[in-house]
Design a protein around this motif. Sequence first.
Motif, PDB file in Angstrom:
ATOM      1  N   LEU A 264      -9.357   4.837   3.258  1.00  0.00           N
ATOM      2  CA  LEU A 264      -8.206   5.283   4.025  1.00  0.00           C
ATOM      3  C   LEU A 264      -6.986   4.461   3.630  1.00  0.00           C
ATOM      4  O   LEU A 264      -7.105   3.281   3.264  1.00  0.00           O
ATOM      5  CB  LEU A 264      -8.479   5.124   5.519  1.00  0.00           C
ATOM      6  N   PRO A 265      -5.802   5.049   3.672  1.00  0.00           N
ATOM      7  CA  PRO A 265      -4.596   4.270   3.365  1.00  0.00           C
ATOM      8  C   PRO A 265      -4.484   3.075   4.307  1.00  0.00           C
ATOM      9  O   PRO A 265      -4.798   3.157   5.489  1.00  0.00           O
ATOM     10  CB  PRO A 265      -3.466   5.281   3.605  1.00  0.00           C
ATOM     11  N   LEU A 266      -4.044   1.952   3.758  1.00  0.00           N
ATOM     12  CA  LEU A 266      -3.862   0.764   4.588  1.00  0.00           C
ATOM     13  C   LEU A 266      -2.753   0.989   5.607  1.00  0.00           C
ATOM     14  O   LEU A 266      -1.739   1.638   5.314  1.00  0.00           O
ATOM     15  CB  LEU A 266      -3.500  -0.431   3.702  1.00  0.00           C
ATOM     16  N   TYR A 267      -2.949   0.463   6.799  1.00  0.00           N
ATOM     17  CA  TYR A 267      -1.897   0.503   7.806  1.00  0.00           C
ATOM     18  C   TYR A 267      -0.813  -0.478   7.394  1.00  0.00           C
ATOM     19  O   TYR A 267      -1.083  -1.654   7.139  1.00  0.00           O
ATOM     20  CB  TYR A 267      -2.467   0.140   9.179  1.00  0.00           C
ATOM     21  N   MET A 268       0.405  -0.006   7.301  1.00  0.00           N
ATOM     22  CA  MET A 268       1.527  -0.823   6.859  1.00  0.00           C
ATOM     23  C   MET A 268       2.429  -1.133   8.062  1.00  0.00           C
ATOM     24  O   MET A 268       3.289  -0.326   8.428  1.00  0.00           O
ATOM     25  CB  MET A 268       2.323  -0.092   5.779  1.00  0.00           C
ATOM     26  N   PRO A 269       2.258  -2.288   8.682  1.00  0.00           N
ATOM     27  CA  PRO A 269       3.108  -2.635   9.838  1.00  0.00           C
ATOM     28  C   PRO A 269       4.584  -2.724   9.462  1.00  0.00           C
ATOM     29  O   PRO A 269       5.453  -2.457  10.280  1.00  0.00           O
ATOM     30  CB  PRO A 269       2.561  -3.997  10.279  1.00  0.00           C
ATOM     31  N   HIS A 281       1.030  -2.036  -3.512  1.00  0.00           N
ATOM     32  CA  HIS A 281       0.440  -2.084  -4.851  1.00  0.00           C
ATOM     33  C   HIS A 281      -0.406  -0.849  -5.139  1.00  0.00           C
ATOM     34  O   HIS A 281      -0.593  -0.473  -6.301  1.00  0.00           O
ATOM     35  CB  HIS A 281      -0.400  -3.353  -5.009  1.00  0.00           C
ATOM     36  N   SER A 282      -0.911  -0.214  -4.092  1.00  0.00           N
ATOM     37  CA  SER A 282      -1.734   0.983  -4.293  1.00  0.00           C
ATOM     38  C   SER A 282      -0.913   2.157  -4.808  1.00  0.00           C
ATOM     39  O   SER A 282      -1.474   3.150  -5.259  1.00  0.00           O
ATOM     40  CB  SER A 282      -2.412   1.380  -2.979  1.00  0.00           C
ATOM     41  N   THR A 283       0.420   2.054  -4.767  1.00  0.00           N
ATOM     42  CA  THR A 283       1.270   3.180  -5.173  1.00  0.00           C
ATOM     43  C   THR A 283       1.802   3.045  -6.588  1.00  0.00           C
ATOM     44  O   THR A 283       2.381   3.995  -7.116  1.00  0.00           O
ATOM     45  CB  THR A 283       2.467   3.323  -4.215  1.00  0.00           C
ATOM     46  N   THR A 284       1.619   1.882  -7.225  1.00  0.00           N
ATOM     47  CA  THR A 284       2.194   1.690  -8.557  1.00  0.00           C
ATOM     48  C   THR A 284       1.523   0.526  -9.263  1.00  0.00           C
ATOM     49  O   THR A 284       1.025  -0.397  -8.622  1.00  0.00           O
ATOM     50  CB  THR A 284       3.705   1.415  -8.462  1.00  0.00           C
ATOM     51  N   MET A 418       5.027  -8.640   7.932  1.00  0.00           N
ATOM     52  CA  MET A 418       4.439  -8.420   6.622  1.00  0.00           C
ATOM     53  C   MET A 418       3.488  -7.218   6.653  1.00  0.00           C
ATOM     54  O   MET A 418       3.009  -6.810   7.716  1.00  0.00           O
ATOM     55  CB  MET A 418       3.654  -9.647   6.155  1.00  0.00           C
ATOM     56  N   SER A 419       3.201  -6.684   5.473  1.00  0.00           N
ATOM     57  CA  SER A 419       2.207  -5.622   5.312  1.00  0.00           C
ATOM     58  C   SER A 419       1.181  -6.045   4.271  1.00  0.00           C
ATOM     59  O   SER A 419       1.457  -6.930   3.440  1.00  0.00           O
ATOM     60  CB  SER A 419       2.875  -4.311   4.876  1.00  0.00           C
ATOM     61  N   PRO A 420       0.000  -5.446   4.279  1.00  0.00           N
ATOM     62  CA  PRO A 420      -1.051  -5.844   3.343  1.00  0.00           C
ATOM     63  C   PRO A 420      -0.785  -5.344   1.926  1.00  0.00           C
ATOM     64  O   PRO A 420      -0.172  -4.290   1.725  1.00  0.00           O
ATOM     65  CB  PRO A 420      -2.306  -5.188   3.925  1.00  0.00           C
ATOM     66  N   ASP A 421      -1.230  -6.107   0.939  1.00  0.00           N
ATOM     67  CA  ASP A 421      -1.283  -5.675  -0.467  1.00  0.00           C
ATOM     68  C   ASP A 421       0.034  -5.028  -0.902  1.00  0.00           C
ATOM     69  O   ASP A 421       0.050  -3.914  -1.424  1.00  0.00           O
ATOM     70  CB  ASP A 421      -2.450  -4.699  -0.647  1.00  0.00           C
ATOM     71  N   ALA A 422       1.122  -5.738  -0.709  1.00  0.00           N
ATOM     72  CA  ALA A 422       2.434  -5.153  -1.005  1.00  0.00           C
ATOM     73  C   ALA A 422       3.427  -6.243  -1.391  1.00  0.00           C
ATOM     74  O   ALA A 422       3.289  -7.415  -1.020  1.00  0.00           O
ATOM     75  CB  ALA A 422       2.958  -4.373   0.200  1.00  0.00           C
ATOM     76  N   GLU A 423       4.442  -5.838  -2.152  1.00  0.00           N
ATOM     77  CA  GLU A 423       5.572  -6.709  -2.426  1.00  0.00           C
ATOM     78  C   GLU A 423       6.679  -6.421  -1.406  1.00  0.00           C
ATOM     79  O   GLU A 423       7.051  -5.257  -1.191  1.00  0.00           O
ATOM     80  CB  GLU A 423       6.100  -6.491  -3.845  1.00  0.00           C
ATOM     81  N   HIS A 424       7.189  -7.486  -0.805  1.00  0.00           N
ATOM     82  CA  HIS A 424       8.280  -7.395   0.158  1.00  0.00           C
ATOM     83  C   HIS A 424       9.519  -7.962  -0.543  1.00  0.00           C
ATOM     84  O   HIS A 424       9.567  -9.158  -0.847  1.00  0.00           O
ATOM     85  CB  HIS A 424       7.960  -8.200   1.418  1.00  0.00           C
ATOM     86  N   VAL A 425      10.482  -7.110  -0.803  1.00  0.00           N
ATOM     87  CA  VAL A 425      11.635  -7.467  -1.638  1.00  0.00           C
ATOM     88  C   VAL A 425      12.877  -7.607  -0.758  1.00  0.00           C
ATOM     89  O   VAL A 425      13.268  -6.668  -0.053  1.00  0.00           O
ATOM     90  CB  VAL A 425      11.879  -6.399  -2.722  1.00  0.00           C
TER      91      VAL A 425
END
Length: 460
Positions: A264-269, A281-284, A418-425
């Motif tokens: 399932l897609p990760l929940y992105m707070p 990161h799952s998108t690119t 923050m959100s999981p497995d992601a770059e926060h720019v």
Amino acid sequence: MSSTVVSNNGSTQPKGSDHSLVNNSPHNASMTNVEENVDSAKLEPCKNVAPKSPFEDRFTNLASAANGARVFFATDDWFAAAENLLQDGPPIFDVDAYCEQGKVLDGWETRRRRQAGHDWCLIQLSSRAQIEALELDTAHFTGNNTPKVSLEIIDLNAAELSNLVGKLPLAYERLLHGGVQGTGRLPGEVQQALDAVTAYGEQWRALLPVTPLNPGYEPTRMHYFQLNEPIIGNIVRLNYFPDGGVARLRCWGKSLGEVKPPTLPLYMPMKTCDQCTVVAHSTTDQPPSCLPYDFPELSSADEGGEGRSCSNKHYGEPWHLIQKHLGINMGDGWETARHPNRPSILVLKEGSTLLDIPLSDWAVLKLGKEASNGVARVIIDTKHFRGNFPESAMLEGCYDPEESNKAEWFTLIPRTRMSPDAEHVFERSKNQMENADKIITHVRVSIYPDGGISRVRIYG
């Protein structure tokens, strides 16, 4: 598909096909009738001991109940339930054993069929597998063995398997409690199951074409088949033509691991908003940190950056945060232990999306070169940290070229979700930072209340 028949004496003969029968399975033209295969002078009663399989030293039996294989549908279990096919031990015959249905036999035995069609069952292998060889044992089934069988296989993903099982009559009850001897499915139920199975059409592949079986005397009980090419799958359909019994089924091969539930897609707070840009990161495979940028990454180890002190380094150290490449795995980052005195029940700050929790961990990084014109961009990366990313993070800076440890820290990025497995720019050009024009030599990243991050990148 073709396979090789290995006879009881070890000789082989090629399997050919010249026309189609049930389920479009090719008929084995090279095998003679059962009666021609059995020497009436050698009808020696079967022993309660199974011969050593020619395949067991090379392969694993994926149709073993002990390894997790199970039956979730059978048209009929009157004389003996289909689960017996999957037992590891030899078929046992007790001359004095009778029950309400009749003589007790150790295998899968259906009634003498009085309805249109033929008997069949569905078996979930112990794991998704590469099948290399097959083995059928008709031990003790002498006047009641099934005359012919075929085997088909399909490779279903988790969603497809759930869908199939949901459409089979009483499948969940069978998975929980097993088959019940003395029962059989009604014609309407069999048709319902057949519709569910045939809906997958050409996804089914032949493992064994329609093939005659010998009765279960000692010289004739064992039937071995080596596949010319391995076939991958996780669900096997065993077809009887038309009815009768088989004692054991072995599907020899190599496990390819369990079928995983659909991810399932990760929940992105935290998602892209005025505060920052969030790139999962799952998108690119080319997140912002991998793309060209106008300013160098001053915090990078390649620029001379250093990971200095931290509050906790139970699972990782600060120097991981300044590596130029993307995080390789969860061990390639800075992760702290869970705070033992964290609140028993977490609550939000009133009027905020942040947790009302004062606990935090921190790490100090020294830039390789001072940001003489301030900070242009910051990336906080939680790559691989999916179940243990921080609830929020804050970034501070200071100017302390002599490293006196007396410099005053000031906010660059206020505490942000923050959100999981992601770059926060965070970009200065978008007014997503505070004090972005100040000269800095060090940064301090604080995470609330604990957790892990992969990289902290400071550009200027």
